[in-house]
Design an enzyme around this catalytic site. Structure first.
Site, PDB file in Angstrom:
ATOM      1  CE  LYS A 383      60.102  88.318 112.394  1.00 61.53           C
ATOM      2  NZ  LYS A 383      59.340  88.856 113.550  1.00 61.53           N
ATOM      3  CE  LYS A 436      53.216  83.853 113.288  1.00 58.39           C
ATOM      4  NZ  LYS A 436      54.326  84.642 113.862  1.00 58.39           N
ATOM      5  CE  LYS A 508      59.403  86.050 117.066  1.00 58.76           C
ATOM      6  NZ  LYS A 508      58.489  87.182 116.819  1.00 58.76           N
TER       7      LYS A 508
END
Length: 552
Positions: A383, A436, A508
């Site tokens: 990540k 989150k 991403k």
């Protein structure tokens, strides 16, 4: 539908709330109403064919002088008009994203409305770039007013309500119970959609290689394909895809990884560096063949597209080689839903304004199962890599602010050159669940040695941001399989290149054609997609010049 007073309130089809509100505009069905009247565009019952001029420029630099030669290449696009009957098979179907996607599609399909503390809420596809945003297609004659249409109306696309749902999960919990375990949806919605979720049954058994995900996931792994033979696992997955396609009479299946983040796979010459080596590594059950790579190979061999929604390096060189060989389609990596999407906009804004970010510090904490898995170091590293690369192209585009890398003896760049300090932290805090929290600090140099600090706090419901991205990626992937092209009036049409980099807006760490530069700028990614969709109907890309407003 008239209320059924004998209903328990649990059987959604007869719920008194169903259909109280009209279908939300983002979920409405509309006929394909765009017709381009031009010699560049033609229509048949089967195809839309469009001529497009791809304009660019070749630049050479000599003694500080830039010599520019404009280029034009004629391209003809041919798009099959009828969307395929499409299935979506998710790896991680029983997780937060998988259950949320299934439940919200079912809620939209049945127009289930529900009570919240703020009043009655209706289902919608807000958060979907295709269903809930618009694109400028021109101006009205006379008034000059701009005309915008939903992005999903530019070309015929699958309606999300029509997706046939299925998939795999290492947890065998039935889908209705898995939805409640996820704790994402309002209870009143979950209560009403539960009977529909129950009809989906339990996910298919999945592949579980403990070395690739966090040890804390072992307790969930009660629904796994038996044995250690990776070739047998590959054949099992292929059979699952084939059976799902046949039983549901589908034209297309999009296979989508939305399961746990894996650790990075080592790239080993002779193991996963070519298609043949990778296929042999599967036959010998090599330890560096990950579950996600196995699913990608299965999809390619079945002639179906595969999208990776997580940050690990699923697409080792052998997978890309295999996709090229079979003219299959792959896309990834890692859903771009919150903090990174904002970073790709904000960092570009600063650099384009001539401001020099010196450091970017990003912190998040979350309490869902994704956060639990990422609390392990090797999974977090995957990540961290996907989140950290997002500003690279913006820095590389401005060598006034950032020094270029040193050049090696053969003219090759050494390292990245000057770059902002960039740190990413993710912590697991169970109490916050799917909600989150993200904090970003941008510390920048401004005029004449000054400094600027900008802090951003972002709270978001992780799965409710991610789910529309899965829908967009699935629908776009299906569309791109229907588009063919030929250059300069060549005799044969060809499919698009195997790596679907047009999906970058939702990802991403965008996977791109080997040897080409990655574009992380959100604005450029969006503009590329809009331009491509318009090109397929014979329209030019966006023109914000608005020349008619600048001249007499």
């Amino acid at each position: 539908m008239a209320p059924n007073n004998t209903s328990s309130g649990y059987n959604t089809p007869d719920s008194s709330l169903e259909g109280v509100l009209p279908v939300h505009p983002t979920a409405a069905r509309r006929p394909h109403a765009i017709t381009v009247q031009s010699e560049n565009t033609s229509y048949t019952d089967e195809y839309i064919t469009a001529q497009y001029q791809n304009r660019g420029a070749e630049v050479t630099v000599s003694n500080g002088q830039y010599n520019i030669v404009p280029t034009v290449q004629n391209v003809e696009f041919r798009t099959k008009r009828a969307p395929a009957k499409t299935g979506l098979m998710m790896i991680g179907m029983g997780g937060n994203n998988g259950t949320t996607l299934c439940a919200t599609i079912l809620a939209n399909r049945h127009n289930i409305v529900w009570h919240t503390k703020n009043g009655v809420q209706q289902p919608n596809y807000i958060g979907s770039m295709l269903r809930a945003s618009t694109v400028r297609i021109g101006t009205e004659p006379g008034t000059g007013r701009e005309v915008h249409v939903p992005v999903s109306d530019v070309l015929p696309m699958v309606h999300p309500n029509d997706l046939v749902l299925g998939g795999w999960d290492i947890s065998g919990m039935p889908m209705d119970k898995a939805m409640f375990r996820a704790k994402v949806l309002d209870y009143d919605l979950a209560r009403q959609v539960a009977p529909h979720m129950e009809l989906l049954g339990s996910p298919l058994p999945s592949v579980y290689y403990p070395d690739f995900i966090a040890a804390n996931q072992e307790a969930r792994a009660d629904n796994v394909i038996a044995g250690d033979d990776k070739q047998a696992h590959l054949e099992h997955i292929r059979a699952d895809i084939c059976k799902f396609k046949q039983e549901n009479e589908l034209d297309r299946v999009v296979v989508f990884w939305t399961a746990n983040t894996e650790r990075y796979s080592d790239i080993i010459p002779g193991v996963n560096d070519t298609a043949d080596n990778l296929l042999n590594a599967i036959k010998t059950s090599h330890s560096e063949v990950s579950p996600s790579t196995l699913f990608a190979v299965a999809a390619i061999l079945e002639g179906e597209p595969f999208v990776n929604g997580a940050p690990q390096n699923t697409f080792v060189p052998g997978v890309i080689d295999l996709a090229e060989r079979h003219k299959g389609f792959i896309g990834g990596d890692d859903l771009k839903s919150g903090q990174t999407k904002l970073k790709s906009v904000f960092a570009e804004f600063l650099v384009n304004a001539g401001i020099k970010p010196l450091s970017i510090a990003s912190y998040n904490h979350l309490g869902n199962n994704d956060g639990h898995n990422l609390s392990a170091e090797r999974q977090f590293k995957s990540k961290e890599i996907s989140k950290s690369s997002v500003v690279d192209d913006m820095v590389n585009a401005n060598r006034l602010l950032y020094k270029a890398p040193e050049v090696g003896p053969k003219g090759e760049p050494i390292g990245k050159g000057e770059h902002p300090d960039h740190i990413v932290v993710i912590k697991y805090v169970p109490a916050v669940g799917d909600s989150k929290r993200a904090i970003d600090e941008y510390y920048s140099e401004i005029f004449c040695g000054g400094r600027s600090t900008i802090n951003i706090f972002n709270e978001c419901e992780d799965s409710l941001l991610a789910t529309p991205l899965i829908l967009d990626l699935t629908i776009l992937t299906e569309l791109l399989t229907r588009v063919q092209y030929r250059k300069d009036k060549a005799n044969e049409y060809s499919p698009l290149y195997s790596v679907l980099s047009l999906l970058s807006y939702m990802l991403k760490a965008p996977l791109v054609k080997p040897g080409t530069e990655v574009v992380n700028s959100l604005n450029r990614q969006r503009n590329a997609l809009e331009t491509f969709l318009k090109a397929c109907i014979g329209l030019e890309g966006n023109s914000d010049l608005l020349l008619e407003t600048r001249v007499w």
